[in-house]
Enzyme design. Structure first.
Site, mmCIF file in Angstrom:
data_model
loop_
_atom_site.group_PDB
_atom_site.id
_atom_site.type_symbol
_atom_site.label_atom_id
_atom_site.label_comp_id
_atom_site.label_asym_id
_atom_site.label_seq_id
_atom_site.Cartn_x
_atom_site.Cartn_y
_atom_site.Cartn_z
ATOM 1 N N GLU A 165 8.775 -43.869 -50.963
ATOM 2 C CA GLU A 165 8.921 -44.718 -52.148
ATOM 3 C C GLU A 165 9.756 -44.083 -53.264
ATOM 4 O OE1 GLU A 165 5.246 -46.509 -53.460
ATOM 5 O OE2 GLU A 165 5.054 -47.635 -51.610
ATOM 6 N N GLU A 371 3.687 -48.771 -44.569
ATOM 7 C CA GLU A 371 2.470 -49.042 -45.349
ATOM 8 C C GLU A 371 2.331 -50.542 -45.571
ATOM 9 O OE1 GLU A 371 1.752 -46.924 -49.083
ATOM 10 O OE2 GLU A 371 2.683 -45.136 -48.236
HETATM 11 C C1 BG6 Z 1 2.110 -46.716 -52.079
HETATM 12 C C2 BG6 Z 1 2.074 -45.223 -51.905
HETATM 13 O O1 BG6 Z 1 2.736 -46.969 -53.289
HETATM 14 O O2 BG6 Z 1 0.926 -47.421 -52.215
HETATM 15 C C3 BG6 Z 1 0.695 -44.640 -51.588
HETATM 16 O O3 BG6 Z 1 3.007 -44.784 -50.983
HETATM 17 C C4 BG6 Z 1 -0.338 -45.404 -52.363
HETATM 18 O O4 BG6 Z 1 0.732 -43.281 -51.870
HETATM 19 C C5 BG6 Z 1 -0.321 -46.853 -51.902
HETATM 20 O O5 BG6 Z 1 -1.615 -44.863 -52.279
HETATM 21 C C6 BG6 Z 1 -1.377 -47.713 -52.560
HETATM 22 O O6 BG6 Z 1 -1.252 -47.626 -53.936
HETATM 23 P P1 BG6 Z 1 -2.461 -47.206 -54.877
HETATM 24 O O7 BG6 Z 1 -1.880 -47.094 -56.228
HETATM 25 O O8 BG6 Z 1 -3.446 -48.289 -54.738
HETATM 26 O O9 BG6 Z 1 -2.952 -45.899 -54.346
#
Ligand code: BG6
Length: 472
Positions: A165, A371
């Site tokens: 990201e 993700e």
């Molecule tokens: C992504 C990241 O932005 O989203 C992760 O790569 C992150 O590291 C995931 O944990 C979920 O976001 P958050 O803020 O809910 O942890």
């Protein structure tokens, strides 16, 4: 487009899930590991510290066995730069090498393909002290780190992701705890985009190095891509959505895949007097690099409307998915057609297909979902976690991948967030994403016992049927 018959998932589709080192491992200063920016940052109030997390560092065997039980074909995890090079450069920490050797070998024991992120939000503190990505030497630091990774793990790791990201580091680095601004900075946008430029060049050099050192390995970027809808069919809103699409998404992939800056972003930077300075050889470095695939994180789409006033007061972006806008370019807009998670993120499975179609059309590279997932307050009751809301979310998104495959997109795999509960970027461990529940809270470290959530059993069935049986 409606389809009468859906195409099946490819035979060797990477069904798996993701984590990142600083959010899952714990043992953050153990066995020679140096501190990263995450270990020294001020934590958001009421959130777990990073000393323990899910304690994956000490539980990795148990965790990989559970992933194998689910039938994982892949496990996407990141390597902590400071476990390998405690000061970011210089001496290698043999215990760090040993840990990741063990982790990789444990995956391979179960035929789980390791997909390794080289950098996930955890700049070594020692390098932060030297200016972080602001310092042009960061290009060399990252290339040197890449070399150590390829030399030590490249015999077994065939899938590499460069920077997780990068667009979020640039757009919301202060929320994630990664942004370092040198004293005396006058133009913050310029400073941030100069750092971003160094990352683009560092990534390009790492991709070239990977192909040179590991001819049979594949490497790609891993931005957070969310297609931006216009708030209406007003032409001004269409332009605003194009602006934000370029600023949020295409800048990163145009640079990684086509080796050049997106023209709309360049115009935006010119307006802000924020164009990055190119060092000698940067242009060539960007053009020499060719990713083998695109890894991307998808949570939801964004929506933008026109901002027709340079002086409009807009708050800064709140987090990865909540954009407030940039006066004169676009304004964030709450999409009235979408539901939200308990943490206020919009849920848009169809937008997943829209995003995939757009990505494939623009770049024609195989796509790997690195993700996607639902953060929720899960409840442990009698040793069970009934997370049917997560199953529904995953079901709806997997369906859209299949539709996108039927549309003709080449999909390599699906690695949702997260394999196991871990600490979120800024909302603690109460915001859970995993298939595996970890008994611990933000207030105090618990037994760390692992529990299989309902989604664990459901995902196991999905994988066993190669996506044919999505019923629940
Ligand atoms: C992504 C990241 O932005 O989203 C992760 O790569 C992150 O590291 C995931 O944990 C979920 O976001 P958050 O803020 O809910 O942890």
């Amino acid at each position: 487009m409606l389809h009468k018959k859906l195409k099946p998932f490819p035979k060797d589709f990477f069904w798996g899930a993701s984590t990142s080192a600083y959010q899952v491992e714990g043992a953050n200063l153990e066995d020679g590991k140096g501190p990263s920016c995450q270990d020294v940052k001020e934590l958001p109030p009421g959130t777990a510290d990073l000393k323990t997390c899910a304690d994956h560092y000490h539980h990795y065997k148990e965790d990989i066995a559970l992933m194998a039980e689910m039938g994982f074909k892949s496990y996407r995890f990141s390597i902590a730069w400071t476990r390998i090079l405690p000061n970011g450069t210089g001496e290698i920490n043999p215990q760090g090498i040993e840990f990741y050797n063990n982790l990789i070998n444990e995956c391979l024991k179960y035929n789980i393909t390791p997909i390794v992120t080289m950098f996930h939000f955890d700049m070594p503190d020692a390098l932060d002290q030297r200016g972080s990505w602001s310092n042009r030497d960061s290009i060399e630091w990252f290339e040197n780190y890449a070399k150590v990774l390829f030399a030590n793990f490249g015999d077994r790791v065939k899938y590499w992701l460069t920077i997780n990201e990068q667009n979020m580091l640039t757009l919301v680095g202060s929320v994630i705890g990664t942004l370092r601004v040198p004293e005396g900075t006058k133009n913050l946008t310029k400073e941030i985009y100069q750092q971003n430029h160094h990352q683009l060049v560092a990534q390009a050099k790492a991709m070239v190095l990977c192909h040179k050192m590991l001819p049979d390995a594949k490497i790609g970027p891993a931005p957070n891509i969310a297609f931006v809808y216009p708030a209406s069919c007003k032409p001004e809103d269409i332009l605003a959505a194009e602006n934000y699409n370029a600023i949020r998404n295409w800048l990163y992939l145009d640079a990684a895949v086509k080796g050049r800056y997106n023209n709309l972003v360049w115009a935006y930077l010119e307006e802000n007097d924020a164009c990055p300075v190119f060092g000698e050889g940067d242009e060539e470095a960007l053009q020499n690099a060719h990713p083998d695939f695109i890894g991307f994180n998808y949570y939801t789409t964004s929506t933008a409307e026109a901002s027709n006033d340079w002086n409009e007061e807009l708050e800064p972006n709140a987090d990865q998915q909540t954009a407030r806008g940039e006066a004169g370019f676009y304004k964030g807009f709450k999409n009235p057609n979408l539901m939200q998670t308990e943490f206020g993120w919009e849920i848009d499975p169809i937008g997943f297909r829209v995003t995939i179609r757009e990505l494939y059309d623009r770049y024609h590279l195989p796509l790997l979902v690195t993700e996607n997932g639902l953060g929720a307050y899960d409840k442990l009751e009698d040793g069970k976690i009934h997370d049917n809301y997560r199953i529904k979310y995953l079901y709806e998104h997997i369906k859209q991948i299949q539709l996108a495959i039927t549309d003709g997109a080449e999909m390599l795999g699906y690695n949702p967030w997260s394999a196991i509960d871990l600490v979120s970027t800024h909302e603690g461990i109460r915001k859970r994403y995993g298939f595996i529940y970890v008994d611990t809270t933000d207030e105090k470290v618990g037994s760390l016992e692992r529990y299989r959530k309902d989604s664990f059993f459901w995902y196991k069935k999905v994988i066993a049927s190669n996506g044919e049986d999505l019923s629940f």
